[in-house]
Enzyme design. Structure first.
Site, PDB file in Angstrom:
ATOM      1  N   CYS A 109       0.845  -1.191   0.000  1.00  6.57           N
ATOM      2  CA  CYS A 109       0.000   0.000   0.000  1.00  6.57           C
ATOM      3  C   CYS A 109       0.884   1.246   0.000  1.00  6.57           C
ATOM      4  O   CYS A 109       1.805   1.359   0.811  1.00  6.57           O
ATOM      5  CB  CYS A 109      -0.901  -0.014   1.228  1.00  6.57           C
ATOM      6  SG  CYS A 109      -1.947   1.452   1.391  1.00  6.57           S
ATOM      7  N   CYS A 112       0.314   3.163   3.625  1.00  6.60           N
ATOM      8  CA  CYS A 112       0.791   2.651   4.922  1.00  6.60           C
ATOM      9  C   CYS A 112       1.875   1.593   4.814  1.00  6.60           C
ATOM     10  O   CYS A 112       2.349   1.099   5.834  1.00  6.60           O
ATOM     11  CB  CYS A 112      -0.388   2.101   5.717  1.00  6.60           C
ATOM     12  SG  CYS A 112      -1.080   0.570   5.034  1.00  6.60           S
ATOM     13  N   CYS A 157      -7.162  -1.447   1.249  1.00  2.79           N
ATOM     14  CA  CYS A 157      -6.090  -1.965   2.099  1.00  2.79           C
ATOM     15  C   CYS A 157      -6.682  -2.358   3.450  1.00  2.79           C
ATOM     16  O   CYS A 157      -7.394  -1.567   4.077  1.00  2.79           O
ATOM     17  CB  CYS A 157      -5.014  -0.898   2.269  1.00  2.79           C
ATOM     18  SG  CYS A 157      -3.751  -1.314   3.489  1.00  2.79           S
ATOM     19  N   CYS A 160      -5.152   0.233   6.349  1.00  2.00           N
ATOM     20  CA  CYS A 160      -5.502   1.660   6.464  1.00  2.00           C
ATOM     21  C   CYS A 160      -6.800   2.037   5.766  1.00  2.00           C
ATOM     22  O   CYS A 160      -7.266   3.171   5.887  1.00  2.00           O
ATOM     23  CB  CYS A 160      -4.364   2.536   5.929  1.00  2.00           C
ATOM     24  SG  CYS A 160      -4.152   2.464   4.132  1.00  2.00           S
ATOM     25  N   CYS A 182      -8.340  -5.405 -10.075  1.00  2.00           N
ATOM     26  CA  CYS A 182      -7.983  -4.285 -10.948  1.00  2.00           C
ATOM     27  C   CYS A 182      -7.572  -3.129 -10.032  1.00  2.00           C
ATOM     28  O   CYS A 182      -8.417  -2.505  -9.386  1.00  2.00           O
ATOM     29  CB  CYS A 182      -9.188  -3.931 -11.807  1.00  2.00           C
ATOM     30  SG  CYS A 182      -8.868  -2.688 -13.038  1.00  2.00           S
TER      31      CYS A 182
END
Length: 200
Positions: A109, A112, A157, A160, A182
């Site tokens: 991510c 984070c 995610c 976060c 995607c």
């Protein structure tokens, strides 16, 4: 007459649907003395077009990493904030990781740094965004996104809550799960197995 390529048409449509320009009238200028002559505004005036490239569902899930919008703006650039926190979408065929094909490493991510996908999960789909057939267990959370008058599966995610993209099932790709995650490139960073990052 030669027609523009498909990626050019998609980029043009994306640009038109995300922002329009309007000139202020004299009365508007009088009411807003600190406003510039040209205002960029999003597409809520044409909901059909604006809904193509955004998710409107409000996520009420609690995530381990909690920050205010101002805290997120301090660590994300403007485009990362628009996509990760405001559930936007980058233009197709423009992302750094669309054609990125490492044999090993981890996609994390961008907000984070939580690991999300292994390089071995990635496959070529031709859709214009990075595609993965699976994620690291527990790293990605799914929500129903009802924008554009249909139900899609949004992925965020799990650490976060940053918007990643959407999952599509049953498209017939020759992958173990028959799923396509995607994902926006701007939502990701990449590290090889030695922990060396790659710039975007």
């Amino acid at each position: 007459m030669r027609l523009p390529s498909f990626p050019t048409l998609i980029r043009t449509f994306f640009t038109i649907s995300n922002a329009t320009t309007s000139r202020l009238t004299a009365s508007q200028k009088a009411l807003a003395p600190f406003t510039r002559g040209t205002v960029l505004k999003s597409m809520p005036t044409i909901p059909f077009l604006g809904s193509l490239f955004t998710s409107s569902a409000k996520d009420m899930t609690e995530y381990p990493v909690k920050k205010s919008d101002d805290e997120w703006r301090a660590v994300l650039n403007k485009e990362q904030f628009r996509i990760l926190r405001e559930k936007g979408t980058e233009a197709p065929f423009t992302g750094a990781y669309d054609k990125h094909s490492p044999s090993a490493g981890t996609y994390a991510c961008a907000a984070c740094a939580a690991p999300l996908y292994r390089a071995t999960h990635k496959f070529k789909s031709g859709c214009g965004w990075p595609a993965y057939f699976d994620s690291i267990p527990g790293a990605v959370v799914r929500h129903t996104d009802r924008t554009f008058g249909m139900a899609r599966t949004e992925i965020v995610c799990g650490n976060c809550g940053g918007h990643l993209g959407h999952v599509f099932k049953g498209e017939g790709y020759p992958t173990p799960t028959d799923e396509r995650h995607c994902v926006n490139s701007i939502s990701l960073t990449f590290r090889d197995d030695e922990g060396v990052g790659e710039g975007r």
